[in-house]
Scaffold this active site. Structure first.
Site, PDB file in Angstrom:
ATOM      1  N   HIS B 323       0.812  -1.216   0.000  1.00  0.00           N
ATOM      2  CA  HIS B 323       0.000   0.000   0.000  1.00  0.00           C
ATOM      3  C   HIS B 323       0.842   1.261   0.000  1.00  0.00           C
ATOM      4  O   HIS B 323       0.376   2.315  -0.432  1.00  0.00           O
ATOM      5  CB  HIS B 323      -0.946   0.011   1.204  1.00  0.00           C
ATOM      6  N   GLY B 324       2.056   1.185   0.503  1.00  0.00           N
ATOM      7  CA  GLY B 324       2.887   2.372   0.511  1.00  0.00           C
ATOM      8  C   GLY B 324       4.241   2.093   1.106  1.00  0.00           C
ATOM      9  O   GLY B 324       4.390   1.209   1.955  1.00  0.00           O
TER      10      GLY B 324
END
Lengths: 341, 459
Positions: B323-324
């Site tokens: 996600h990041g």
């Protein structure tokens, strides 16, 4: 896909095509008719009274935001002169300026704006008043920025003041425009009162104001070093805008006062920068008849008294009345005017 | 261009539908035209990355072809490694450089790299195909069909992550075949409901909570405002569920049924249930291509349960990292992994929980952990948690209607696909007209707001 959304129970393919075809027709029909009805309504009403559309003859707007309401004011034929600026010019009364000069002033200041926004409104005003009586611009520190992009503090509706009717029409299909449309309909029905046509509202009424947070004078510590350029992007744009004005139209630029503690110290780089900006502003109206640059950003008894200010950057009515006199004198006598401040 | 923009809804989409309508009668034109439209769509975002997308399609397709010709497994391994390397460079280089710098004290980076849009998604699409190709499950495809699989514009940017087996055979079929009107009606319903979720449910929460998270990065959050920050769980649900539903609807307009991504996840009775109903296509990918290989690897027969749980936590930690590029995402994923382990143990050794208790615990955990996901730094997340010690500021709460509305919808309404099925159980013109008018209202609303990007584009 679940079976309920992937297969059809219709008796035959033709019936299926027919009934779902009707569904699509109803969907697209409602979409098209709904959009057309909304568009027709906003075009008929002209939500911002910009003069581009509107067939119902509703006068003025009921709109507390000068950002959008000033389009209606700027094209109002009952005025021939205008006052531009931001919150530092809001307390100047157009009715006082009209009384003192004989011109018919409208207040077109918008809080939180800088050169780009103010010049856009000025341009719009001049398109509707090609031969104005007088132009007054309150040039605060935002005109002395060095950033050529002249960044905006807040979003501004340039499309409302621009020349493109298409741009404007493109913005009318929005909930904000629909809200303004409804307000103008209420206005037409006599259920609401029109916002002040001359644009004046008492800036002091917004609250007592406070001298916080304490801001130190900008770059005060740094001493001046060498000559400072007098090229300021905002002032350059102003010079270009004024060239389009008839040569005999008086223009008064007034640099508003701040509380004295905000002024840069003598000998500092900030002071040199400010002086350069003032000189640049003085130069853009040089040679124009009955025009003047008035420097109210000075240290004196008035600017040392906290009672005369709402906060560090906004003066109270007592100072506004003095400024109105100085501006009116300048419109009469140009740079020979006697400014009492 | 964003799905929720005039440029897409009023220009690109109508033009794409009309252009495709002309191509539809010619089987040879169908896929090339859709690929071209998809590349225009992708290039409009950022034309610099168009060669990356096109190159990525071509190289992976050539690798697959070469593998099938030679049966050399190393080709597939190298292609997968290359995909992960490209993703790693664009998405994680600075993260690794920062971590290395903080561990070693030396300075690395930061490197000025822009993240190519959709790279996390199309990397997974390549990997799914290549892995299955080597297992002998996936056949060879022509270049235009493979390009469709990677670049098909409704799902290229942020999913749903469709398996090759779910979509490959759908590409190139005639769209305007008998029954197309019903597919279009379903597609339009999905798009309108997706836009409602995005514009009316998610975006207003964003306006409300963005200042709270911005404040948390700078210092303590004013007493009571932290409670608003819990609204992020609802914002990201409707932001991404809305996006997925628009993508599914668009797919139907071009003859492709994309897989569902959400199934009313905040009505789940456990975290396990939640992850079977939230971002379902990502979880299916992670389950099949990460968790199962990890859990079934022959490490030792004695500690199967331990290996299973370790694989679960590692999978969820990597899910967070996907996600990041930040340790907060890793922490968020790890917490969810641990929660899954606890739920699994409870199922084995505990007693059955009443539905309402399980549901309440799941929602509270999801909303609280979402704070870490959104806050950006652990410090900011901690400040939000500290703020929860004060009672809500009733002044702020009274302005929190968008959060309450979203909560009601999340807790009470079924999944979009069920609503779409219910609305279109039989063709009703009144429903169609109501959806058409809703579309007008959404377009009017879009006319004002500065379109917020979908939260999931950054991943």
């Amino acid at each position: 896909m679940s079976s309920s959304t992937s297969s059809s129970d219709a008796p035959g393919a033709e019936t299926d095509a027919l009934v779902w075809g009707r569904w699509l027709a109803a969907f697209l029909g409602a979409l098209a008719l709904g959009a057309a009805a909304i568009f027709a309504l906003v075009l008929a009403v002209d939500p911002y009274d910009s003069g581009r559309f509107g067939i119902l003859g509703i006068e003025g707007v009921y709109d507390e935001s000068p950002r959008t309401a000033n389009a209606s004011r700027a094209r109002d034929p009952q005025f021939d002169s205008a006052l531009f600026g931001n919150s530092t010019g809001q307390l100047l009364k157009p009715s006082e300026l009209s009384r003192l000069t004989g011109a018919r002033f409208v207040q077109l200041t918008v809080p939180g704006t800088g050169p780009r926004e103010q010049l856009a409104i000025m341009d719009f005003f001049l398109r509707h008043h090609p031969r104005p009586g007088a132009i007054v611009l309150v040039t605060d520190a935002s005109w002395c920025q060095r950033d050529p992009a002249l960044p905006l503090q807040h979003p501004f509706p340039f499309w409302l003041y621009g020349e493109s009717t298409l741009d404007y029409a493109g913005r009318l299909f929005s909930s904000r425009a629909l809200g303004r449309t409804w307000r103008r309909v209420l206005l037409a029905m006599g259920l609401r009162q029109r916002s002040a046509p001359d644009g004046y509202w008492d800036y002091e009424a917004k609250g007592p104001g406070e001298f916080a947070p304490p801001i130190a004078a900008q770059n005060d510590a740094a001493p001046a070093s060498g000559p400072v350029s007098e090229s300021f992007p905002g002032v350059t744009l102003l010079g270009d805008a004024l060239k389009k004005l008839p040569a005999d139209v008086p223009v008064v630029l007034a640099m508003p006062p701040t509380f004295s503690s905000m002024l840069p110290r003598a000998g500092s780089a900030a002071k040199a920068e400010e002086d350069a900006c003032k000189a640049a502003l003085r130069r853009v109206i040089a040679g124009r008849p009955r025009s003047n640059f008035i420097d109210y950003r000075v240290d004196n008894a008035l600017t040392r008294d906290r009672a005369n200010f709402m906060d560090f950057g906004h003066y109270r009515a007592i100072i506004a009345r003095r400024m109105e006199q100085g501006i009116a004198e300048s419109i009469k006598s140009g740079d020979k005017a006697r400014i009492e401040f | 261009m964003l799905f929720n923009s005039y440029a897409f809804l009023l220009v690109f989409l109508p033009v794409a539908i009309v252009v495709y309508r002309f191509a539809d009668p010619y089987p040879r034109l169908r896929m090339p035209v859709l690929v071209a439209l998809s590349l225009v769509f992708y290039g409009y975002w950022d034309v610099r990355f168009l060669p990356l997308l096109a190159g990525s399609i071509l190289i992976n397709w050539l690798a697959a072809k070469y593998y099938l010709a030679t049966r050399r497994g190393v080709v597939v391994t190298a292609a997968i490694a290359a995909n992960l390397l490209v993703l790693g460079v664009f998405k994680y280089l600075n993260f690794f450089a920062e971590t290395l710098a903080s561990l070693s004290g030396a300075a690395f980076g930061p490197f000025a790299l822009a993240l190519p849009l959709g790279i996390s998604f199309f990397t997974f699409h390549h990997i799914m195909y290549l892995v299955d190709l080597r297992k002998g499950k996936a056949p060879e495809y022509a270049l235009d069909r493979y390009a469709m699989y990677i670049a098909f514009f409704p799902q290229a940017i942020a999913g749903p992550i469709a398996r090759w087996s779910e979509v490959m055979q759908q590409f190139g079929r005639q769209v305007y075949a008998p029954g197309w009107q019903r597919q279009f009606a379903l597609g339009a319903t999905f798009i309108v409901l997706g836009l409602i979720q995005k514009i009316l449910l998610a975006d207003p929460i964003g306006h409300l909570i963005d200042p709270v998270y911005a404040q948390a990065k700078l210092g303590p959050v004013p007493a009571g405002n932290s409670w608003l920050a819990l609204g992020f769980g609802f914002q990201i649900l409707f932001d991404f569920s809305g996006y997925s539903d628009i993508a599914i609807g668009l797919g139907l307009l071009f003859g492709v049924r994309l897989p569902y991504n959400f199934d009313a996840p905040l009505r789940s009775s456990s975290v396990q249930d939640l992850w079977q109903r939230w971002h379902m296509t990502l979880m299916a990918f992670l389950r099949d291509y990460l968790f199962h290989p990890l859990a079934n690897a022959r490490i030792g027969r004695r500690h199967r349960l331990l290996q299973h749980f370790a694989a679960l936590i590692l999978t969820m930690a990597l899910c967070g990292l996907w996600h990041g590029a930040s340790w907060t995402f890793v922490l968020w994923g790890t917490l969810h992994g641990c929660a899954l382990v606890i739920v699994s143990l409870w199922r084995r050794y505990g007693w059955p929980l009443p539905f309402l208790l399980g549901w309440a615990m799941t929602v509270v955990f999801a909303l609280l952990s979402a704070v870490i996901f959104r806050a950006g730094t652990l410090e900011a997340a901690w400040r939000i948690y500290q703020g929860l010690a004060s009672l809500p500021d009733w002044g702020a709460v009274s302005g929190a209607r968008p959060i309450f509305l979203a909560a009601l919808v999340a807790f009470l309404l079924p999944a979009t696909q069920d609503i779409v099925a219910w609305l279109n159980a039989r063709p009703r013109a009144v429903i169609a007209a109501a959806l058409g008018l809703a579309a007008v209202a959404l377009l009017v609303e879009l006319g004002d707001q500065d379109a917020y990007e979908f939260v999931y584009f950054q991943f």
